[in-house]
Scaffold this motif. Structure first.
Motif, PDB file in Angstrom:
ATOM      1  N   ARG A  65      24.034  27.909  64.771  1.00 43.87           N
ATOM      2  CA  ARG A  65      24.563  28.763  65.857  1.00 43.87           C
ATOM      3  C   ARG A  65      25.359  27.934  66.855  1.00 43.87           C
ATOM      4  O   ARG A  65      26.476  28.300  67.246  1.00 43.87           O
ATOM      5  CB  ARG A  65      23.399  29.462  66.561  1.00 43.87           C
ATOM      6  CG  ARG A  65      23.781  30.288  67.773  1.00 43.87           C
ATOM      7  CD  ARG A  65      22.546  30.844  68.468  1.00 43.87           C
ATOM      8  NE  ARG A  65      21.776  29.794  69.137  1.00 43.87           N
ATOM      9  CZ  ARG A  65      21.952  29.422  70.416  1.00 43.87           C
ATOM     10  NH1 ARG A  65      22.876  30.011  71.144  1.00 43.87           N
ATOM     11  NH2 ARG A  65      21.217  28.480  70.947  1.00 43.87           N
ATOM     12  N   TYR A 117      28.700  26.738  65.498  1.00 43.99           N
ATOM     13  CA  TYR A 117      29.682  27.824  65.489  1.00 43.99           C
ATOM     14  C   TYR A 117      30.300  28.011  66.880  1.00 43.99           C
ATOM     15  O   TYR A 117      31.519  28.122  67.039  1.00 43.99           O
ATOM     16  CB  TYR A 117      29.007  29.116  65.020  1.00 43.99           C
ATOM     17  CG  TYR A 117      29.835  30.360  65.258  1.00 43.99           C
ATOM     18  CD1 TYR A 117      30.952  30.635  64.473  1.00 43.99           C
ATOM     19  CD2 TYR A 117      29.487  31.260  66.265  1.00 43.99           C
ATOM     20  CE1 TYR A 117      31.718  31.784  64.701  1.00 43.99           C
ATOM     21  CE2 TYR A 117      30.228  32.402  66.490  1.00 43.99           C
ATOM     22  CZ  TYR A 117      31.347  32.658  65.707  1.00 43.99           C
ATOM     23  OH  TYR A 117      32.096  33.795  65.934  1.00 43.99           O
ATOM     24  N   LEU A 118      29.413  28.025  67.910  1.00 41.53           N
ATOM     25  CA  LEU A 118      29.892  28.236  69.278  1.00 41.53           C
ATOM     26  C   LEU A 118      30.738  27.071  69.760  1.00 41.53           C
ATOM     27  O   LEU A 118      31.782  27.257  70.400  1.00 41.53           O
ATOM     28  CB  LEU A 118      28.701  28.462  70.220  1.00 41.53           C
ATOM     29  CG  LEU A 118      27.894  29.742  69.985  1.00 41.53           C
ATOM     30  CD1 LEU A 118      26.630  29.740  70.852  1.00 41.53           C
ATOM     31  CD2 LEU A 118      28.733  30.974  70.300  1.00 41.53           C
ATOM     32  N   ILE A 157      34.240  27.240  68.577  1.00 42.91           N
ATOM     33  CA  ILE A 157      35.111  28.128  69.363  1.00 42.91           C
ATOM     34  C   ILE A 157      35.524  27.433  70.658  1.00 42.91           C
ATOM     35  O   ILE A 157      36.689  27.461  71.063  1.00 42.91           O
ATOM     36  CB  ILE A 157      34.387  29.452  69.689  1.00 42.91           C
ATOM     37  CG1 ILE A 157      34.021  30.184  68.400  1.00 42.91           C
ATOM     38  CG2 ILE A 157      35.247  30.338  70.583  1.00 42.91           C
ATOM     39  CD1 ILE A 157      33.205  31.447  68.621  1.00 42.91           C
ATOM     40  N   TYR A 162      29.965  36.207  77.013  1.00 38.35           N
ATOM     41  CA  TYR A 162      28.947  35.805  76.039  1.00 38.35           C
ATOM     42  C   TYR A 162      28.293  37.054  75.467  1.00 38.35           C
ATOM     43  O   TYR A 162      27.950  37.987  76.208  1.00 38.35           O
ATOM     44  CB  TYR A 162      27.885  34.929  76.697  1.00 38.35           C
ATOM     45  CG  TYR A 162      28.402  33.588  77.157  1.00 38.35           C
ATOM     46  CD1 TYR A 162      29.411  32.926  76.466  1.00 38.35           C
ATOM     47  CD2 TYR A 162      27.859  32.954  78.273  1.00 38.35           C
ATOM     48  CE1 TYR A 162      29.866  31.698  76.875  1.00 38.35           C
ATOM     49  CE2 TYR A 162      28.311  31.712  78.698  1.00 38.35           C
ATOM     50  CZ  TYR A 162      29.329  31.089  77.992  1.00 38.35           C
ATOM     51  OH  TYR A 162      29.794  29.866  78.391  1.00 38.35           O
ATOM     52  N   ASP A 196      22.851  38.867  69.905  1.00 39.18           N
ATOM     53  CA  ASP A 196      22.830  39.162  68.465  1.00 39.18           C
ATOM     54  C   ASP A 196      23.150  40.612  68.139  1.00 39.18           C
ATOM     55  O   ASP A 196      23.374  40.960  66.982  1.00 39.18           O
ATOM     56  CB  ASP A 196      21.476  38.778  67.861  1.00 39.18           C
ATOM     57  CG  ASP A 196      20.319  39.365  68.650  1.00 39.18           C
ATOM     58  OD1 ASP A 196      20.568  40.148  69.594  1.00 39.18           O
ATOM     59  OD2 ASP A 196      19.163  39.048  68.328  1.00 39.18           O
ATOM     60  N   ARG A 235      25.227  34.409  70.916  1.00 42.75           N
ATOM     61  CA  ARG A 235      25.527  34.387  69.482  1.00 42.75           C
ATOM     62  C   ARG A 235      27.030  34.370  69.215  1.00 42.75           C
ATOM     63  O   ARG A 235      27.476  34.007  68.135  1.00 42.75           O
ATOM     64  CB  ARG A 235      24.914  35.617  68.787  1.00 42.75           C
ATOM     65  CG  ARG A 235      23.397  35.662  68.843  1.00 42.75           C
ATOM     66  CD  ARG A 235      22.760  34.526  68.076  1.00 42.75           C
ATOM     67  NE  ARG A 235      21.296  34.602  68.104  1.00 42.75           N
ATOM     68  CZ  ARG A 235      20.538  34.090  69.056  1.00 42.75           C
ATOM     69  NH1 ARG A 235      21.119  33.431  70.065  1.00 42.75           N
ATOM     70  NH2 ARG A 235      19.231  34.187  69.023  1.00 42.75           N
ATOM     71  N   ASP A 236      27.808  34.777  70.220  1.00 45.45           N
ATOM     72  CA  ASP A 236      29.266  34.789  70.053  1.00 45.45           C
ATOM     73  C   ASP A 236      29.898  34.775  71.436  1.00 45.45           C
ATOM     74  O   ASP A 236      29.222  35.059  72.447  1.00 45.45           O
ATOM     75  CB  ASP A 236      29.706  36.031  69.295  1.00 45.45           C
ATOM     76  CG  ASP A 236      31.079  35.847  68.632  1.00 45.45           C
ATOM     77  OD1 ASP A 236      31.711  34.802  68.885  1.00 45.45           O
ATOM     78  OD2 ASP A 236      31.498  36.744  67.890  1.00 45.45           O
ATOM     79  N   LYS A 241      33.785  35.615  73.646  1.00 47.05           N
ATOM     80  CA  LYS A 241      35.178  36.070  73.689  1.00 47.05           C
ATOM     81  C   LYS A 241      35.803  35.522  74.963  1.00 47.05           C
ATOM     82  O   LYS A 241      35.103  35.153  75.907  1.00 47.05           O
ATOM     83  CB  LYS A 241      35.246  37.592  73.712  1.00 47.05           C
ATOM     84  CG  LYS A 241      34.661  38.282  72.512  1.00 47.05           C
ATOM     85  CD  LYS A 241      34.774  39.798  72.692  1.00 47.05           C
ATOM     86  CE  LYS A 241      34.151  40.565  71.540  1.00 47.05           C
ATOM     87  NZ  LYS A 241      34.213  42.037  71.758  1.00 47.05           N
TER      88      LYS A 241
END
Length: 609
Positions: free
Chosen positions: A9, A12-13, A16, A29, A32, A70-71, A73
């Motif tokens: 995790r 991955y972050l 980005i 932010y 999940d 988890r992701d 933008k």
């Protein structure tokens, strides 16, 4: 989540983050479920976002946030100001879990001017832009009522809820009501006031709500002068009354300097969980808007971060166009055509101090309101204040205070009062007859009582106090310490309340050697400590008085042979005092306690002077 999953995790972050631009913008932010849990702004997106994923991040709440991500933008904008505005809008839209929460909405009322043919003006907590124009919210409700009262006296807007139309008025569908007869309304519903005049009043009311009272005052003055020149004295008198009303309202505003115009003032007052941001707007030398808002903190945000958010929020809400903003400290914030000032002296410093004072007062008022609903909160706060003032190792849940009472050494007694959670625990109060001391020796009496008190608590295995307070100065503290520390080997903090020459408590002492603790005499904590002192003094004096009274009664009645406790109680119940018993005739005594006992009492007192 396993260690491998967590490393995947983070990789991955960080991938980005490594590709983020060095431009201003907003980042979001996601958890999940794809829900936005935090929105932030940055002058440099890459530098700001990467700071969250460094190993040396030591703020617990930030670590919790990062564990949920988890992701992410991001949105790139041209300037820092655009980033601030975008952040503000995104927070309002998504209400993320970990963002600062502005506590308003239905908390504070607003003033609404409706979109009706004949608009109404009223307070409301329900904001629906379809209804009309809204002003506020007003965190100070009294100021809202003051401006509503001014508008009512000046312009007399209608208060009825009847949906009125132009056609309905022309057809005579409506009738005047009581408000017209008591001169609270000019009855535009039946044409007694023209539509143009009513709308003009509504427009003036809007200017007042915007804070432009000085402009209204000048307009009324010019109008009054013109009517006087035209010899329309009755109309001029009507305008004069309106002018005086506005002048009186303006007089209540804080006037700083007439050279200050169109300036915003912001200050921040912090709490553990809430920040209070005060906003003042100055126009023509007077404060015409004043609001304080609460921001619920989520991630240990800095004062600068919170104040930046407040400045953007309030300037947008109140449509401020001020080119100068007064703030309490230097800020790394840039707004187009706006200067930030941190004043050190003069009128601008006076404004900043006033803003800080309003923020602190608002915080105090909210605290009081909360404590009324939850008294336990006040107790905990006061215990923490004592702990901080005396640097105690733990919160003083149980506090005990001692006092002696005697007259020239006779009937010497002492008392101990116990406070638990800052409230008197009367079941734990104790009275002591001094046994080992003869004569008026307060220090020896105090040592005896303290020794007896804590020896017994130790033997019975009962909890010891977290703080002992003596009703006296250094001398009393020293003798208590001799018993507690030297004899009983106990580590109990000892404080003392010392009196001045006028026998008024004026100092809190603590430590060894005892030192004066800086505590304001008008503070809530000092009042509480003197309350403990007053309580132990009352308890000791009452016990001493009762003992003296019993001693006096014993010498007068208890020595009469053949008269027992019940007979004595009956006599006192009927005749109240010993002197009454002594002067009562034989027949009355016989009626109360019978002939045999009456004769004994009568004969006993007959020979007494």
């Amino acid at each position: 989540m396993t260690k491998e999953e967590n490393e995947k995790r983070l990789a991955y972050l960080k991938g980005i983050v490594s590709n983020l631009p060095d431009s201003p913008g907003c980042y979001q932010y996601l958890d999940d479920t794809g829900t936005i849990i935090y929105v932030g702004k940055a002058k440099n997106l890459k530098r700001r976002v990467s700071s969250y994923f460094r190993p040396e991040v030591d703020r617990f709440k930030t670590k919790v946030l990062v564990s949920k991500i988890r992701d992410l933008k991001y949105i790139v904008v041209n300037t820092e100001e655009d980033a601030l505005l975008l952040e503000n809008n995104l927070i309002k839209k998504h209400n993320p879990k970990y963002n600062v929460l502005l506590k308003d909405g239905k908390t504070y009322p607003s003033i609404c001017i409706t979109n009706e043919y004949l608009p109404r003006i009223f307070k409301t907590r329900n904001i629906n832009r379809k209804w009309g124009t809204f002003f506020g919210p007003y965190s100070n409700v009294s100021s809202m009522y003051a401006v509503l009262e001014l508008i009512k006296k000046l312009h007399h807007p209608r208060t009825c809820r009847i949906p009125m139309t132009k056609e309905g008025i022309q057809k005579g569908k409506y009738e005047v009501c009581l408000e017209y007869h008591i001169k609270n309304c000019y009855a535009p519903c039946v044409g007694k006031q023209s539509y143009e005049d009513y709308q003009n009043n509504i427009n003036e009311a809007k200017e007042i709500l915007k804070g432009n009272t000085r402009e209204i005052q000048k307009m009324l003055f010019d109008k009054m002068q013109k009517l006087s020149e035209e010899l329309k004295f009755e109309e001029a008198e009507t305008i004069k009354r309106k002018y005086i009303l506005v002048e009186q309202y303006c007089a209540k505003s804080e006037v700083v300097s007439h050279i200050l115009h169109n300036i915003d003032v912001f200050s921040i007052t912090n709490d553990e969980k809430i920040a209070f941001i005060n906003y003042l707007h100055v126009s023509n030398g007077s404060i015409n808007q004043a609001f304080t808002f609460e921001y619920k903190k989520k991630l240990n945000e800095t004062e600068e971060e919170l104040l930046s958010l407040g400045i953007i929020e309030m300037r947008e809400r109140y449509k401020s166009t001020s080119r100068e903003i007064i703030v309490p400290f230097e800020m790394d914030l840039q707004l187009e055509n706006v200067i930030f000032t941190v004043p050190q002296r003069g009128d601008k410093k006076t404004l900043l101090d006033l803003s800080l004072m309003n923020g602190k007062q608002y915080k105090f008022d909210r605290l009081k309101q909360t404590e009324k609903l939850n008294p336990e909160q006040k107790s905990v706060r006061l215990m923490k204040e004592i702990q901080e003032a005396l640097k105690l190792p733990k919160i003083p849940y149980q506090i005990e205070c001692f006092d002696n009472s005697n007259i020239s050494g006779t009937d010497a007694v002492a008392a101990c009062v116990v406070f638990k959670k800052m409230k008197p625990s009367k079941k734990d109060y104790r009275k002591y007859n001094i046994k080992t001391v003869s004569g008026p020796d307060d220090y020896a009496s105090m040592k005896e009582v303290v020794r007896r008190r804590y020896t017994r608590l130790i033997e019975e295995g009962k909890p010891l106090p977290d703080l002992i307070i003596t009703d006296g100065g250094k001398g009393q503290m020293d003798v208590v310490r001799e018993v507690i520390k030297d004899e009983l080997n106990l580590e109990i903090p000892i404080a003392g309340l010392a009196k001045n020459d006028k026998h008024r408590t004026n100092e809190l002492l603590y430590g060894f050697p005892p030192m004066v603790i800086g505590l304001k005499m008008n503070s809530e904590l000092f009042h509480f400590l003197t309350q403990i002192q007053d309580e132990v003094h009352r308890f000791a004096i009452t016990f001493h008085r009762d003992k003296r009274s019993k001693h006096a009664l014993k010498s007068a009645i208890d020595d009469i042979k053949g008269i027992g406790p019940k007979t004595k109680e009956l006599l006192l119940s009927e005749l109240k005092t010993v002197s009454n018993i002594q002067s009562t005739d034989l027949q009355t005594l016989t009626n109360i306690i019978g002939a045999a006992k009456a004769k004994i009492v009568f004969e006993y007192f007959k020979d007494k002077p």
